[in-house]
Motif scaffolding. Structure first.
Motif: not given
Length: 411
Positions: A205-210, A268-272, A322-332
């Motif tokens: 999700p968009a708000g996931a932090q690195v 707590r990690l959210a991912l597809t 499961t959780h519904v959240a906004l945004g989808a980001y997949a960095p390589l």
């Protein structure tokens, strides 16, 4: 070294050979060769009355999928619906509630695409929606109209001679199931946002932090190619790795994520569901020996790798939801891994073998120009993983892929 392992690698050598030829192939267009003939446009074959496409029942996996329950204005799922105010579409709206304009984002995207096709096919004619989301119970039990996943359509001139071709145009626009249901309309439906989202591959999700090399913690929506983020090296130790591109970037889409929760330390990690992260069945396994596992296969009691002090350490999974959240980001990243919300994850999805995926993305690390057009607002899945997925389907065994596949890469 097993024969199956060798066959898999030999197939992949062919795949990589095809991939490194891509830049030259892309660089040759769009000019025409002197003396060549332009390929004639493909002839569209109208659907016959009572024909449906694909030729399977609507609520099966190969079409729009199972019914998930009626959506009411007062329900939590109502936020999954979005209004469609496209001026090129006429909405009948006989209830005068605006209900026919409400639909899932996937349905809206397909409908807007179809509206363009209709105007191109018949100048001066518009797409007309006679039924959309149903909140009044006018359809049969478990109708996808109750979820905003179905529309009944005609043309604005109500010329029934056009409806067979209108149905074909709907198929071409990407609807997951199209049925020339009645002499008075064509029925179209789409997969749910949940199943469709799972199939787009691997995202956070968009708000996931690195964590950046500077020590700052930032949301993935703020990360740019060239940033160095915390990741895991091949030896199982923490390292900082360059972000090369985004394999998927869709800021404005709701997605259903698998949520993995640990304790000691709590994470707590959210991912597809089709995304890979690293697991083990006991805490004594070295970090480098943790195996890549689809998020949807992770179970409470297993261990995942988390960032701790001084390095990476195992943490037991205590809950999966499961959780519904906004945004989808997949960095390589250059190392093919990254630490998101303190948990080590792969950059890859859909294919079960992390090391094979890392090998497949070698051309992107070697030839940065392959990342052309990789960063842009709302661009969706990058062309390279789309191509890779298609080739992989030809060269690898079916069991190499997540059961849900990756429709976003294959569409």
């Amino acid at each position: 070294m097993s024969p199956a392992w060798l066959r898999s690698r030999l197939r992949f050598c062919l795949l990589l050979l095809l991939l490194v030829m891509v830049p030259a192939a892309r660089g040759c267009g769009p000019g025409r060769v002197v003396g060549s003939r332009r390929r004639p446009p493909r002839k569209l074959v109208p659907l016959a009355y009572k024909q449906f496409s694909p030729n399977v029942p609507e609520k099966t996996l190969g079409a729009s999928g199972r019914y998930e329950g009626k959506i009411a204005r007062s329900s939590e799922r109502f936020k999954e619906l979005t209004p469609n105010y496209n001026p090129d579409i006429i909405f009948k709206d006989e209830e005068n509630t605006g209900a026919d304009r409400l639909m899932t984002q996937r349905c809206k995207d397909r409908l807007n695409s179809l509206a363009i096709s209709v105007m191109n096919q018949w100048p001066g004619v518009k797409l007309r929606v006679t039924e959309g989301w149903d909140e009044d119970g006018h359809h049969s039990e478990e109708s996808l109209h109750y979820e905003g996943r179905a529309v009944d359509i005609t043309t604005s001139d109500r010329d029934r001679n056009k409806y067979g071709l209108l149905a074909r145009l709907a198929v071409e626009a990407g609807f997951d199931w199209v049925y020339y249901e009645s002499k008075a309309h064509v029925h179209c439906s789409v997969k749910s946002e949940h199943s469709a989202a799972a199939k787009t591959g691997g995202c956070f999700p968009a708000g996931a932090q690195v964590r950046l090399e500077s020590g700052a913690r930032v949301a993935l929506s703020s990360v740019r190619p060239g940033d160095r983020v915390l990741a895991m090296g091949e030896d199982g130790n923490p390292t900082f790795s360059d972000v090369l591109i985004f394999l998927d970037r869709e800021p404005d889409r709701l997605r259903t994520f698998q949520v993995i929760e640990t304790q000691n330390p709590p994470r707590r990690l959210a991912l597809t569901p089709a995304h890979l992260l690293f697991t083990a069945d006991n805490h004594t396994e070295p970090a480098a020996h943790f195996r890549a596992t689809f998020a949807s296969h992770v179970q409470p009691g297993q261990y995942v790798l988390v960032a701790g002090v001084p390095g990476l350490q195992p943490a037991q999974v205590v809950a999966v939801s499961t959780h519904v959240a906004l945004g989808a980001y997949a960095p390589l990243t250059r190392h093919g891994t990254l630490v998101v919300e303190g948990v080590v994850a792969s950059c890859f999805a859909a294919v079960a073998d992390h090391h094979l995926a890392q090998l497949a993305f070698w051309p992107l690390r070697l030839f940065p120009s392959l990342a052309w057009n990789s960063w842009g607002p709302g661009e969706g899945v990058h062309w390279y993983p789309r191509l890779l997925y298609r080739l992989g389907r030809l060269l690898l065994e079916e069991g190499s892929f997540h059961p849900l596949g990756m429709s976003g890469a294959g569409s």
